[in-house]
Design a protein around this motif. Structure first.
Motif, PDB file in Angstrom:
ATOM      1  N   MET A  87       0.844  -1.198   0.000  1.00 27.74           N
ATOM      2  CA  MET A  87       0.000   0.000   0.000  1.00 27.74           C
ATOM      3  C   MET A  87       0.876   1.243   0.000  1.00 27.74           C
ATOM      4  O   MET A  87       1.981   1.250   0.541  1.00 27.74           O
ATOM      5  N   PHE A  88       0.371   2.307  -0.631  1.00 28.77           N
ATOM      6  CA  PHE A  88       1.061   3.598  -0.668  1.00 28.77           C
ATOM      7  C   PHE A  88       0.016   4.658  -0.290  1.00 28.77           C
ATOM      8  O   PHE A  88      -0.876   4.955  -1.068  1.00 28.77           O
ATOM      9  N   ILE A  89       0.128   5.201   0.908  1.00 25.46           N
ATOM     10  CA  ILE A  89      -0.855   6.164   1.412  1.00 25.46           C
ATOM     11  C   ILE A  89      -0.327   7.576   1.206  1.00 25.46           C
ATOM     12  O   ILE A  89       0.813   7.888   1.555  1.00 25.46           O
ATOM     13  N   LEU A  90      -1.174   8.426   0.622  1.00 21.21           N
ATOM     14  CA  LEU A  90      -0.853   9.835   0.462  1.00 21.21           C
ATOM     15  C   LEU A  90      -1.673  10.667   1.436  1.00 21.21           C
ATOM     16  O   LEU A  90      -2.853  10.383   1.670  1.00 21.21           O
ATOM     17  N   ASP A  91      -1.042  11.680   2.013  1.00 28.77           N
ATOM     18  CA  ASP A  91      -1.706  12.616   2.914  1.00 28.77           C
ATOM     19  C   ASP A  91      -1.666  14.008   2.304  1.00 28.77           C
ATOM     20  O   ASP A  91      -0.846  14.303   1.429  1.00 28.77           O
ATOM     21  N   ASP A  92      -2.547  14.867   2.782  1.00 25.63           N
ATOM     22  CA  ASP A  92      -2.449  16.283   2.442  1.00 25.63           C
ATOM     23  C   ASP A  92      -2.992  17.108   3.603  1.00 25.63           C
ATOM     24  O   ASP A  92      -3.553  16.576   4.572  1.00 25.63           O
ATOM     25  N   GLU A  93      -2.806  18.399   3.505  1.00 27.41           N
ATOM     26  CA  GLU A  93      -3.161  19.280   4.619  1.00 27.41           C
ATOM     27  C   GLU A  93      -4.655  19.260   4.906  1.00 27.41           C
ATOM     28  O   GLU A  93      -5.085  19.197   6.067  1.00 27.41           O
ATOM     29  N   LYS A  94      -5.470  19.278   3.851  1.00 25.56           N
ATOM     30  CA  LYS A  94      -6.917  19.323   4.037  1.00 25.56           C
ATOM     31  C   LYS A  94      -7.423  18.068   4.745  1.00 25.56           C
ATOM     32  O   LYS A  94      -8.206  18.156   5.697  1.00 25.56           O
ATOM     33  N   SER A  95      -6.989  16.895   4.298  1.00 23.98           N
ATOM     34  CA  SER A  95      -7.471  15.657   4.925  1.00 23.98           C
ATOM     35  C   SER A  95      -6.950  15.536   6.351  1.00 23.98           C
ATOM     36  O   SER A  95      -7.619  14.961   7.216  1.00 23.98           O
ATOM     37  N   GLY A  96      -5.765  16.086   6.605  1.00 24.47           N
ATOM     38  CA  GLY A  96      -5.208  16.032   7.948  1.00 24.47           C
ATOM     39  C   GLY A  96      -6.018  16.810   8.966  1.00 24.47           C
ATOM     40  O   GLY A  96      -5.979  16.515  10.164  1.00 24.47           O
ATOM     41  N   GLU A  97      -6.764  17.791   8.485  1.00 25.41           N
ATOM     42  CA  GLU A  97      -7.578  18.611   9.389  1.00 25.41           C
ATOM     43  C   GLU A  97      -8.963  18.026   9.634  1.00 25.41           C
ATOM     44  O   GLU A  97      -9.675  18.480  10.535  1.00 25.41           O
ATOM     45  N   LEU A  98      -9.349  17.016   8.849  1.00 25.67           N
ATOM     46  CA  LEU A  98     -10.681  16.432   9.003  1.00 25.67           C
ATOM     47  C   LEU A  98     -10.736  15.487  10.205  1.00 25.67           C
ATOM     48  O   LEU A  98      -9.769  14.783  10.502  1.00 25.67           O
ATOM     49  N   ALA A  99     -11.885  15.482  10.873  1.00 24.94           N
ATOM     50  CA  ALA A  99     -12.078  14.603  12.030  1.00 24.94           C
ATOM     51  C   ALA A  99     -12.438  13.205  11.551  1.00 24.94           C
ATOM     52  O   ALA A  99     -13.576  12.738  11.691  1.00 24.94           O
ATOM     53  N   LEU A 100     -11.443  12.523  10.977  1.00 26.07           N
ATOM     54  CA  LEU A 100     -11.606  11.151  10.518  1.00 26.07           C
ATOM     55  C   LEU A 100     -10.647  10.247  11.280  1.00 26.07           C
ATOM     56  O   LEU A 100      -9.596  10.713  11.739  1.00 26.07           O
ATOM     57  N   PRO A 101     -10.974   8.959  11.432  1.00 33.50           N
ATOM     58  CA  PRO A 101     -10.013   8.041  12.051  1.00 33.50           C
ATOM     59  C   PRO A 101      -8.719   8.048  11.246  1.00 33.50           C
ATOM     60  O   PRO A 101      -8.733   7.847  10.027  1.00 33.50           O
ATOM     61  N   LYS A 102      -7.583   8.286  11.904  1.00 36.32           N
ATOM     62  CA  LYS A 102      -6.334   8.399  11.152  1.00 36.32           C
ATOM     63  C   LYS A 102      -5.120   7.851  11.887  1.00 36.32           C
ATOM     64  O   LYS A 102      -3.977   8.137  11.525  1.00 36.32           O
TER      65      LYS A 102
END
Length: 498
Positions: free
Chosen positions: A177-192
């Motif tokens: 697996m290759f997971i990409l992150d970004d600033e917008k998704s990092g701010e969302l209240a999602l399980p991470k």
């Protein structure tokens, strides 16, 4: 006349015996063709979580990973050693993780005794580092591709792409697996929290021949290899203990031919939050999500304290006719992964009502359309030719591709480099599960899909990208074509033109 009568009686008897034998054989094949593991095994193995790949950061900010393809042995069952391949281990590979805007370099060493490669499935990157069949790594050789991550947060994956041998290399264990992150998704209240409330779920079907992985196709399995059991992250009969109210499952269908319809036995609704290329604009509530080989989906499921719930794959009815469903895996069902909730669960924030902003085109500014007719013998009547460029697209333009399957069996369609938008399925607006960014789409028999794709380059008239069926047996047989991205006025070079 009596002699003729006797001959006719004998012939009639022979025909009757043959008909009964054929009928009996067909009945035996039909009744034994479907597979179900539902309720047949205790899920007693703790789910392995692929480790996050170690990396270093160069002075210029480039994140550097190391991958080594190697042969080894894996104990899927205690005490039974199975010959396998893997990255940095005996089976599968670590999870690579990077952030949008980051420069990435991967140092790959091929420790196998044959050539292979690494394709970055779902990644937007230059064609010369795409890892398709033109970028092979010789046995004992190395390859160090580098690029800048320039796309939204998403669950991608990597796997070999040798022309004619992709199915075998993936089935033996070369995937990760290759997971990409970004600033917008990092701010969302999602399980991470990776491995805690954010779980990688790499699903494969397998069949064992003694201690060995069996890759043979059974009679009339024209979709390719279909196993008789599944495993997740290389774990047979897996369970995972969880301690949070909401659990995010990053589902990856890494099987070579099998399509799954994931859900839960109590038909509980879950939230689809992302497809192949990243987050949806808003979460979609559903109780089934279908994934063909290569597709990904991120779902969030609500857990209740103390419960055990099974992730299951259910029978599917969109494989064509009953014959295709029975022999192509559509009638099969599997218990896949048991989630075991703690007696007391940590509270989770509610899933946000808004998730991402679409970066895929809507097709209104398309400069041209193309048609792709899917057949097992090839796409648009032509089998793959490494020396032929089939399509040439202009950098910076949007196109609408119409993909049709009238071949009598399931196919799907994967396009390298781009994330597309599904505009239509059989002339209708796509269902919720196909409204997010996609790079692979299931195209059952009798189905026509319209896709909008935007090509941002970089232009490279010498290095082609691929489009192909991701049922890997079909791909290996030649269900693949090539396209290059060029600047306006350029032509593809170094290859024959289709």
């Amino acid at each position: 006349m009596s002699r003729v009568k006797r001959v006719l009686i004998v012939l009639g008897s022979v025909v009757t015996v043959v008909a009964l034998a054929v009928g009996g054989l067909f009945a035996w094949l039909w009744t034994g063709a479907d597979v179900s593991t539902v309720g047949k095994a205790s899920f007693d193995n703790a789910l392995a979580i692929p480790p996050l790949a170690e990396s270093t950061v160069d002075e210029d900010g480039t994140r550097v990973f190391d991958l080594r393809m190697r042969a080894g042995e894996t104990e899927f069952e205690d005490g039974v050693k199975t010959p396998t391949w893997g990255f940095n281990g005996s089976y599968l590979g670590p999870t690579l993780r990077a952030t949008r805007g980051e420069k990435v370099r991967v140092r790959i060493a091929n420790g196998l005794d044959e050539a292979s490669g690494v394709h970055w499935h779902g990644m937007h990157l230059p064609a010369r580092v795409d890892g398709g069949p033109h970028q092979m790594i010789a046995a004992g050789g190395t390859w160090t591709p580098h690029w800048t991550v320039d796309q939204p947060a998403a669950t991608l994956w990597y796997h070999p792409h040798p022309h004619g041998a992709t199915e075998r290399h993936v089935r033996k264990g070369l995937a990760g697996m290759f997971i990409l992150d970004d600033e917008k998704s990092g701010e969302l209240a999602l399980p991470k929290r990776y491995g805690v409330d954010d779980l990688p779920v790499i699903v494969q079907d397998v069949r064992f021949d003694g201690a060995k992985l069996d890759g043979g196709r059974r009679m009339m399995q024209n979709v390719g290899f279909l196993g008789d059991r599944t495993m997740v992250n290389g774990t047979l009969r897996p369970y995972r203990e969880v301690g949070d109210e909401l659990i995010r499952l990053r589902l990856l269908n890494a099987s070579t031919a099998r399509t799954y319809a994931f859900g839960f036995p109590d038909d509980r609704a879950f939230s689809l939050i992302a497809t192949d290329g990243g987050l949806l604009e808003r979460p979609e509530s559903m109780d089934r999500v279908q994934l063909s080989p290569g597709e990904r989906a991120e779902i969030v499921v609500q857990m209740r304290a103390g419960e055990r719930v099974m992730l299951r794959s259910f029978p599917q009815d969109n494989y064509g006719d009953g014959w295709q469903r029975r022999f192509g895996g559509g009638d099969d069902s599997f218990d896949v992964l048991e989630l075991r909730a703690a007696e007391a669960l940590r509270p989770s924030p509610a899933i946000p009502a808004a998730l991402g902003e679409s970066e895929t085109p809507d097709g209104t500014d398309a400069v041209r359309g193309r048609h792709f007719d899917l057949k097992r013998s090839g796409i648009n009547g032509r089998a793959m030719d490494m020396g032929r460029v089939d399509e040439t697209v202009t950098r910076g333009t949007t196109e609408v591709w119409t993909v049709r399957n009238g071949n009598g069996m399931p196919h799907n369609f994967h396009v390298h480099d781009v994330q597309f938008r599904v505009l239509e399925v059989d002339g209708q607006a796509p269902p919720a599960a196909l409204r997010g960014p996609k790079d692979t789409v299931f195209v059952p028999h009798g189905t026509t899909v319209k896709l909008a794709l935007h090509f941002t380059g970089p232009a490279d008239p010498e290095s082609p990208y691929m489009y192909h069926c991701h049922l890997l047996y079909h791909e290996d047989e030649g269900m693949m074509g090539q396209f290059v991205v060029v600047d306006k006025g350029q032509r593809a070079s170094g290859h024959r033109h289709g």
